[in-house]
Design an enzyme around this catalytic site. Sequence first.
Site, PDB file in Angstrom:
ATOM      1  CG  HIS A  58      -0.134 -24.274  62.649  1.00  0.00           C
ATOM      2  ND1 HIS A  58       0.952 -23.988  63.117  1.00  0.00           N
ATOM      3  CD2 HIS A  58      -1.114 -23.480  62.703  1.00  0.00           C
ATOM      4  CE1 HIS A  58       0.773 -22.596  63.559  1.00  0.00           C
ATOM      5  NE2 HIS A  58      -0.667 -22.298  63.264  1.00  0.00           N
ATOM      6  CG  HIS A  85      -0.212 -18.452  65.316  1.00  0.00           C
ATOM      7  ND1 HIS A  85      -1.293 -17.506  64.930  1.00  0.00           N
ATOM      8  CD2 HIS A  85      -0.285 -18.243  66.772  1.00  0.00           C
ATOM      9  CE1 HIS A  85      -1.872 -17.104  65.757  1.00  0.00           C
ATOM     10  NE2 HIS A  85      -1.390 -17.179  66.896  1.00  0.00           N
ATOM     11  CG  ASP A  98      -2.495 -14.740  61.990  1.00  0.00           C
ATOM     12  OD1 ASP A  98      -1.639 -14.649  61.205  1.00  0.00           O
ATOM     13  OD2 ASP A  98      -2.511 -15.965  62.655  1.00  0.00           O
TER      14      ASP A  98
END
Length: 346
Positions: free
Chosen positions: A163, A201, A288
């Site tokens: 990120h 994500h 995840d």
Amino acid sequence: MITFFSTQHALHAPVWEFYRGQRVPCFESPARAQFVHAELLARGHAIRAPEVDSTPLLAQVHAPRYLAFLASAWAEWQGLSGGQATLQPFPSVWPVRSLRSDVEPANFTAKLGLYSMDNGTPLDAGTWAAAKEGADAATSAVDLLAQGQVRSAFCATRPPGHHAGPDFMGGYCFLNNAAVAAQAFLQQGCERVAVLDVDYHHGNGTQSIFYRRSDVLVVSLHGDPQTEYPFYLGHADETGEGPGQGFNLNLPLAAGTPAAAWFDALDLACERITRFGAQALVVSLGLDTYAEDPISTFALQPEDFLRLGQRLARLKIPSVFVLEGGYAAAALGSNAVNVLEGFEQG
């Protein structure tokens, strides 16, 4: 598979974060790496400390003033907070839209907001040391592959990195280890490098770093940003800009996506990497996607991570795996090593 383990990862250990309006213990904790380390040892995998300094590569991936801020942030904060190490800094203002971001303010909280995409990425005393060693591990892994001794390596590091953009932190990430590894492959003579992000994500930072480049293909399968963090990037129509047009592929998936549909998307990702003719692969290995992850909603089971490794092995590309997310900490080690062993079996 040889693993580069971050010996200083536990220096980054903020106590709490904000989640859905509540102050909660940090999901991204030292226990994550400790479980991975224990599983690697239990299954007989070789572990090394990082050996190569990533400083020159960091300057090619991240903006100089951002790196300078990260390296000095805790000391500056301690000067303001009276040296109380238990106080964690959080941003409270951001330079959105019409506000300027080209001028670095003198105020610490404003600087923190300038370099943050959220308020869920807490700093503490050891953040810079831990993040820097993660980048060193990524550089060391590529260096090992360049020597021709192995065809793969794993970076068991934290905090994660995907990120983190050219000049901002977010999503627990400070330095983008996957981008550092990709840049290192280019420095070693590769002309085409692929980054495959399988974290739940979207790796918005990695996309941002390479969005206008054609030497690095970025492919990501992730939760649909309409409902999932990071929300503002990761849509299917983001395909690159300028020289990078056509070299970014996003495969957003609905919350609750079952394993069969997830692997269909993985096949599409692998087919694109093959067409690109990648000479090296960096895998942002977020775990995840596991069905029991506390902050994600995909449905992969432990045996699916073995299958993931096997599928990536079929690409027959020298590969560096970089640990990203995965917050069911007790299962993280088993799931990670399943990927590595599936790759080795392929």
